[in-house]
Design a protein around this motif. Structure first.
Motif, PDB file in Angstrom:
ATOM      1  N   THR A 346       0.839  -1.199   0.000  1.00  0.00           N
ATOM      2  CA  THR A 346       0.000   0.000   0.000  1.00  0.00           C
ATOM      3  C   THR A 346       0.873   1.248   0.000  1.00  0.00           C
ATOM      4  O   THR A 346       0.635   2.188  -0.767  1.00  0.00           O
ATOM      5  CB  THR A 346      -0.944  -0.013   1.229  1.00  0.00           C
ATOM      6  N   LEU A 347       1.879   1.254   0.854  1.00  0.00           N
ATOM      7  CA  LEU A 347       2.784   2.403   0.903  1.00  0.00           C
ATOM      8  C   LEU A 347       3.505   2.585  -0.432  1.00  0.00           C
ATOM      9  O   LEU A 347       3.632   3.694  -0.942  1.00  0.00           O
ATOM     10  CB  LEU A 347       3.833   2.188   2.003  1.00  0.00           C
ATOM     11  N   TYR A 348       3.950   1.471  -0.974  1.00  0.00           N
ATOM     12  CA  TYR A 348       4.711   1.516  -2.232  1.00  0.00           C
ATOM     13  C   TYR A 348       3.818   2.022  -3.369  1.00  0.00           C
ATOM     14  O   TYR A 348       4.197   2.900  -4.137  1.00  0.00           O
ATOM     15  CB  TYR A 348       5.247   0.116  -2.542  1.00  0.00           C
ATOM     16  N   ASP A 349       2.611   1.457  -3.440  1.00  0.00           N
ATOM     17  CA  ASP A 349       1.701   1.840  -4.530  1.00  0.00           C
ATOM     18  C   ASP A 349       1.298   3.302  -4.441  1.00  0.00           C
ATOM     19  O   ASP A 349       0.969   3.920  -5.448  1.00  0.00           O
ATOM     20  CB  ASP A 349       0.437   0.969  -4.507  1.00  0.00           C
ATOM     21  N   ASP A 350       1.286   3.829  -3.238  1.00  0.00           N
ATOM     22  CA  ASP A 350       0.865   5.221  -3.075  1.00  0.00           C
ATOM     23  C   ASP A 350       1.953   6.226  -3.459  1.00  0.00           C
ATOM     24  O   ASP A 350       1.690   7.426  -3.518  1.00  0.00           O
ATOM     25  CB  ASP A 350       0.412   5.479  -1.624  1.00  0.00           C
ATOM     26  N   LEU A 351       3.143   5.740  -3.698  1.00  0.00           N
ATOM     27  CA  LEU A 351       4.215   6.667  -4.117  1.00  0.00           C
ATOM     28  C   LEU A 351       4.018   7.050  -5.581  1.00  0.00           C
ATOM     29  O   LEU A 351       3.579   6.222  -6.394  1.00  0.00           O
ATOM     30  CB  LEU A 351       5.580   5.966  -4.001  1.00  0.00           C
ATOM     31  N   ALA A 352       4.356   8.269  -5.913  1.00  0.00           N
ATOM     32  CA  ALA A 352       4.324   8.664  -7.328  1.00  0.00           C
ATOM     33  C   ALA A 352       5.420   7.895  -8.058  1.00  0.00           C
ATOM     34  O   ALA A 352       6.470   7.590  -7.472  1.00  0.00           O
ATOM     35  CB  ALA A 352       4.564  10.158  -7.441  1.00  0.00           C
ATOM     36  N   ALA A 353       5.179   7.595  -9.331  1.00  0.00           N
ATOM     37  CA  ALA A 353       6.133   6.770 -10.085  1.00  0.00           C
ATOM     38  C   ALA A 353       7.534   7.375 -10.065  1.00  0.00           C
ATOM     39  O   ALA A 353       8.538   6.668  -9.872  1.00  0.00           O
ATOM     40  CB  ALA A 353       5.634   6.605 -11.519  1.00  0.00           C
ATOM     41  N   ALA A 354       7.612   8.672 -10.225  1.00  0.00           N
ATOM     42  CA  ALA A 354       8.924   9.321 -10.275  1.00  0.00           C
ATOM     43  C   ALA A 354       9.649   9.180  -8.936  1.00  0.00           C
ATOM     44  O   ALA A 354      10.864   8.960  -8.886  1.00  0.00           O
ATOM     45  CB  ALA A 354       8.763  10.791 -10.630  1.00  0.00           C
ATOM     46  N   GLN A 355       8.874   9.261  -7.873  1.00  0.00           N
ATOM     47  CA  GLN A 355       9.458   9.126  -6.528  1.00  0.00           C
ATOM     48  C   GLN A 355      10.017   7.715  -6.324  1.00  0.00           C
ATOM     49  O   GLN A 355      11.084   7.525  -5.760  1.00  0.00           O
ATOM     50  CB  GLN A 355       8.342   9.356  -5.512  1.00  0.00           C
ATOM     51  N   ARG A 356       9.259   6.754  -6.802  1.00  0.00           N
ATOM     52  CA  ARG A 356       9.707   5.361  -6.678  1.00  0.00           C
ATOM     53  C   ARG A 356      11.037   5.150  -7.384  1.00  0.00           C
ATOM     54  O   ARG A 356      11.961   4.556  -6.839  1.00  0.00           O
ATOM     55  CB  ARG A 356       8.680   4.439  -7.347  1.00  0.00           C
ATOM     56  N   LEU A 357      11.109   5.661  -8.620  1.00  0.00           N
ATOM     57  CA  LEU A 357      12.338   5.495  -9.393  1.00  0.00           C
ATOM     58  C   LEU A 357      13.508   6.127  -8.661  1.00  0.00           C
ATOM     59  O   LEU A 357      14.589   5.541  -8.535  1.00  0.00           O
ATOM     60  CB  LEU A 357      12.190   6.162 -10.765  1.00  0.00           C
ATOM     61  N   GLU A 358      13.275   7.331  -8.166  1.00  0.00           N
ATOM     62  CA  GLU A 358      14.347   8.052  -7.496  1.00  0.00           C
ATOM     63  C   GLU A 358      14.778   7.293  -6.227  1.00  0.00           C
ATOM     64  O   GLU A 358      15.970   7.185  -5.927  1.00  0.00           O
ATOM     65  CB  GLU A 358      13.857   9.478  -7.167  1.00  0.00           C
ATOM     66  N   LEU A 359      13.799   6.758  -5.513  1.00  0.00           N
ATOM     67  CA  LEU A 359      14.150   6.022  -4.287  1.00  0.00           C
ATOM     68  C   LEU A 359      14.919   4.737  -4.625  1.00  0.00           C
ATOM     69  O   LEU A 359      15.885   4.390  -3.939  1.00  0.00           O
ATOM     70  CB  LEU A 359      12.893   5.706  -3.480  1.00  0.00           C
ATOM     71  N   HIS A 360      14.503   4.058  -5.663  1.00  0.00           N
ATOM     72  CA  HIS A 360      15.262   2.853  -6.052  1.00  0.00           C
ATOM     73  C   HIS A 360      16.704   3.235  -6.390  1.00  0.00           C
ATOM     74  O   HIS A 360      17.645   2.528  -6.038  1.00  0.00           O
ATOM     75  CB  HIS A 360      14.606   2.168  -7.246  1.00  0.00           C
ATOM     76  N   ARG A 361      16.837   4.353  -7.073  1.00  0.00           N
ATOM     77  CA  ARG A 361      18.189   4.790  -7.452  1.00  0.00           C
ATOM     78  C   ARG A 361      19.020   5.065  -6.191  1.00  0.00           C
ATOM     79  O   ARG A 361      20.145   4.594  -6.051  1.00  0.00           O
ATOM     80  CB  ARG A 361      18.104   6.048  -8.325  1.00  0.00           C
ATOM     81  N   HIS A 384      18.864  -5.209  -8.508  1.00  0.00           N
ATOM     82  CA  HIS A 384      17.398  -5.048  -8.527  1.00  0.00           C
ATOM     83  C   HIS A 384      17.007  -3.574  -8.443  1.00  0.00           C
ATOM     84  O   HIS A 384      16.226  -3.075  -9.249  1.00  0.00           O
ATOM     85  CB  HIS A 384      16.832  -5.833  -7.341  1.00  0.00           C
ATOM     86  N   HIS A 385      17.578  -2.871  -7.480  1.00  0.00           N
ATOM     87  CA  HIS A 385      17.215  -1.452  -7.317  1.00  0.00           C
ATOM     88  C   HIS A 385      17.708  -0.620  -8.497  1.00  0.00           C
ATOM     89  O   HIS A 385      16.978   0.224  -9.015  1.00  0.00           O
ATOM     90  CB  HIS A 385      17.779  -0.903  -6.002  1.00  0.00           C
ATOM     91  N   LEU A 386      18.955  -0.853  -8.913  1.00  0.00           N
ATOM     92  CA  LEU A 386      19.488  -0.041 -10.007  1.00  0.00           C
ATOM     93  C   LEU A 386      18.723  -0.312 -11.308  1.00  0.00           C
ATOM     94  O   LEU A 386      18.492   0.603 -12.102  1.00  0.00           O
ATOM     95  CB  LEU A 386      20.985  -0.303 -10.195  1.00  0.00           C
ATOM     96  N   ALA A 387      18.311  -1.559 -11.501  1.00  0.00           N
ATOM     97  CA  ALA A 387      17.569  -1.872 -12.728  1.00  0.00           C
ATOM     98  C   ALA A 387      16.213  -1.168 -12.716  1.00  0.00           C
ATOM     99  O   ALA A 387      15.772  -0.624 -13.723  1.00  0.00           O
ATOM    100  CB  ALA A 387      17.398  -3.381 -12.867  1.00  0.00           C
ATOM    101  N   LEU A 388      15.552  -1.171 -11.563  1.00  0.00           N
ATOM    102  CA  LEU A 388      14.259  -0.484 -11.496  1.00  0.00           C
ATOM    103  C   LEU A 388      14.419   1.023 -11.685  1.00  0.00           C
ATOM    104  O   LEU A 388      13.533   1.704 -12.183  1.00  0.00           O
ATOM    105  CB  LEU A 388      13.574  -0.765 -10.157  1.00  0.00           C
TER     106      LEU A 388
END
Ligand SMILES: Nc1ncnc2c1ncn2[C@@H]1O[C@H](COP(=O)(O)OP(=O)(O)OP(=O)(O)O)[C@@H](O)[C@H]1O
Ligand SMILES: [Mg+2]
Length: 540
Positions: A346-361, A384-388
């Motif tokens: 739920t927390l993950y899905d609620d993040l904006a896509a751009a935010q998710r990418l930046e956090l994975h980076r 895994h994180h860098l690929a996402l």
């Protein structure tokens, strides 16, 4: 995720203080399985069901009972978010018993035939479990198998047969209807065929009532059990969430029934969001970062990723524990886990896509820095994180880590996993050529040079005939794109591990293993729905 984060014993139930209800029949079956195993009739028992239905909790109950009977208990859990090392559940289970998986994997032998080498690894692990169980019977619990790497499943199939004349019970759990199951239909079909399987269903109205009474102390003027049952479908996780609200005097009206597609009802997501929303803003932000790290997370990673002081971060994590959003591992302070995957989702899905990418980076970079002196066990997690993050990050670095993770998986004989990493790297290279809309593909800096250049990797993998001639470090223009044909070649050269027939191998060790497997194929009387195994020891 950190390798150390893996519990070396069965950790405490995720909702301490909450009653355990129902599951009478299932527990009876599991007790019968313990009895049978104690009489040297080990086998595989699988628990399946939808998310939150109580698979993990039931395994905890079993582990507790087994512990009370004096059994040894070893646990391994698959990593839901991807990026775990190959054989991760087995690595944890072997470690819990004081063993060293990599040493088992590295046993010397003359044969270089990949099937034989892998057979030996499976056999070594099976023998290790059987030897360990000589003093006291052993139960190995492997949670969340739907997230297991393919090689772990093949090993499970092997071990389940190899322990048939030993006091070793292997209990696994997996989510039904998980998309990932369809990626490995054959492995699961094989497992289900040789295992005793119980599919957990929702709790009955009476059990819901017992649960409600247990939580409220039976003080409620009128039990809403029937309504709760409709609302939650008897799913204990949803039930726990709703009861938590009811117990706080929130009215239960107009609730949505379970989504007919089996998805998490929006109502439950709303409940989860509400629980999180009660926390201070910086706690919510820290939890969002943690949700990108994974179901389990390490304070050291969060500390480097969140913008709050260490002291404040410890406070907010303590608050999140109090609010029942996360738990701290009792055995390993400052290691945490979300109480449930649905909370993280739920927390993950609620993040904006751009935010998710930046956090994975960011998380990829933090892990790289944190484990720079011991990268090997963390390669797939970093990859895994860098690929996402590739659309906004460094594609060359992501490809580099994927290839290294693939090499490591191959060196551990996890060929399917290696293939997945290589394919993912190829996919990134292909997409890159098609054009991400993020940063341009940069020339790889020296430490991140294309790892395909080394013959050493090929040799380490032990099976890539011919290998590749070592090359000088790539120059500015020799970026990850140059790796693409060689990577494709490498992926193609991964051994296609065929089913082995016991005794036909010609190798002594393998024949020993085959004999053991053959003994193991004796059907266990009274083993319920268990079907006797085939003549083949499947390595695929
Ligand atoms: N029989 C039960 N009685 C009371 N509470 C239960 C019962 N079974 C599960 N729970 C509680 O419900 C919640 C979800 O259970 P659990 O984590 O075991 O689900 P799961 O099937 O393993 O889910 P997932 O597929 O996401 O791993 C936990 O808080 C657990 O303690
Ligand atoms: Mg579970």
């Amino acid at each position: 995720m950190s390798e150390k984060l893996a519990s070396t014993e069965v950790s405490s139930p995720r909702t301490p203080g909450r009653p355990f209800v129902g599951r009478v029949t299932e527990l009876e079956e599991l007790r019968a399985a313990l009895d049978l195993t104690a009489a040297r009739r080990g086998f595989l028992f699988l628990l399946s069901g939808e998310p939150g239905i109580g698979k993990t909790r039931l395994m905890h109950e079993l582990a507790r009972e087994a512990g009370e009977r004096g059994w040894r208990v070893a646990a391994g859990r698959c990593w839901e978010e991807g990026g775990a090392p190959a054989y991760w559940p087995w690595i944890q289970a072997v470690r819990a018993l004081g063993g060293d998986f990599e040493r088992l994997a590295a046993r010397p032998g003359e044969s270089v035939d990949p099937q034989t080498v892998r057979f030996r690894l499976f056999n070594a692990v099976a023998e290790f479990l059987v030897d360990t169980a000589q003093a006291r019977p052993l139960v190995v619990v492997l949670d969340d198998l739907h997230a297991a790497d393919a090689a772990s499943l093949v090993m499970l199939r092997f071990v389940s047969e190899a322990v048939a004349d030993a006091p070793v019970l292997v209990v696994g759990s997996y989510r039904e209807r998980e998309a990932r199951l369809h990626e490995r239909p054959e492995s699961f079909a094989e497992l289900v065929r040789v295992a005793t399987r119980v599919s957990l269903q929702g709790l009955s109205v009476d059990e819901v009532e017992a649960y409600f009474a247990g939580v409220t102390g039976g003080d409620a003027p009128r039990s809403p059990a029937a309504r709760l049952h409709v609302l939650t479908g008897g799913n204990p996780f949803f039930l726990g969430e709703v009861v938590r609200l009811v117990a706080h005097d929130t009215l239960l009206d107009g609730g949505a029934a379970l989504d007919p597609m089996g998805r998490v009802p929006e109502e439950v997501r709303t409940l989860l969001r509400r629980r999180i929303a009660d926390l201070p803003q910086d706690a919510v932000e820290a939890l969002r970062v943690a949700a990108v790290v994974g179901r389990e997370f390490n304070f050291r990673v969060l500390e480097r990723t969140c913008r709050v002081s260490v002291a404040r971060l410890l406070d907010v994590l303590a608050e999140a524990c109090d609010a029942g959003v996360i738990t701290e591992d009792p055995a390993f302070p400052r290691r945490y886990a979300f109480v449930h995957e649905l909370v993280r989702e739920t927390l993950y899905d609620d993040l904006a896509a751009a935010q998710r990418l930046e956090l994975h980076r960011m998380i990829g970079a933090v892990l790289e820095e944190l484990y720079r002196n011991d990268l090997d066990p963390h390669l797939s997690e970093i990859a895994h994180h860098l690929a996402l993050a590739a659309p906004v990050g460094d594609v060359s670095a992501a490809v580099g880590y994927l290839v290294r993770a693939g090499d490591r998986a191959a060196s551990l004989l996890a060929y399917e996993e290696a293939g997945v990493h290589y394919e993912r790297a190829l996919g990134l290279l292909g997409r890159r050529r098609g054009g991400f809309h993020g940063t341009p593909l940069r020339a790889s800096p020296a430490p991140r040079r294309c790892p395909l250049a080394g013959r050493r990797h090929a040799r380490r993998a032990g099976r890539l005939r011919g290998g590749h001639r070592a090359r000088s470090p790539p120059g500015r223009r020799r970026d990850a794109r140059a790796c693409s044909p060689r990577l494709r070649d490498r992926a193609r050269r991964l051994p296609a591990v065929r089913p082995l027939r016991g005794g036909r191998d010609g190798d002594r060790a393998a024949r020993g293993g085959a004999r053991r497997a053959s003994r193991a194929r004796q059907p266990a009387p009274g083993a319920g729905a268990r079907t006797p195994g085939r003549g083949d020891v499947l390595l695929q």
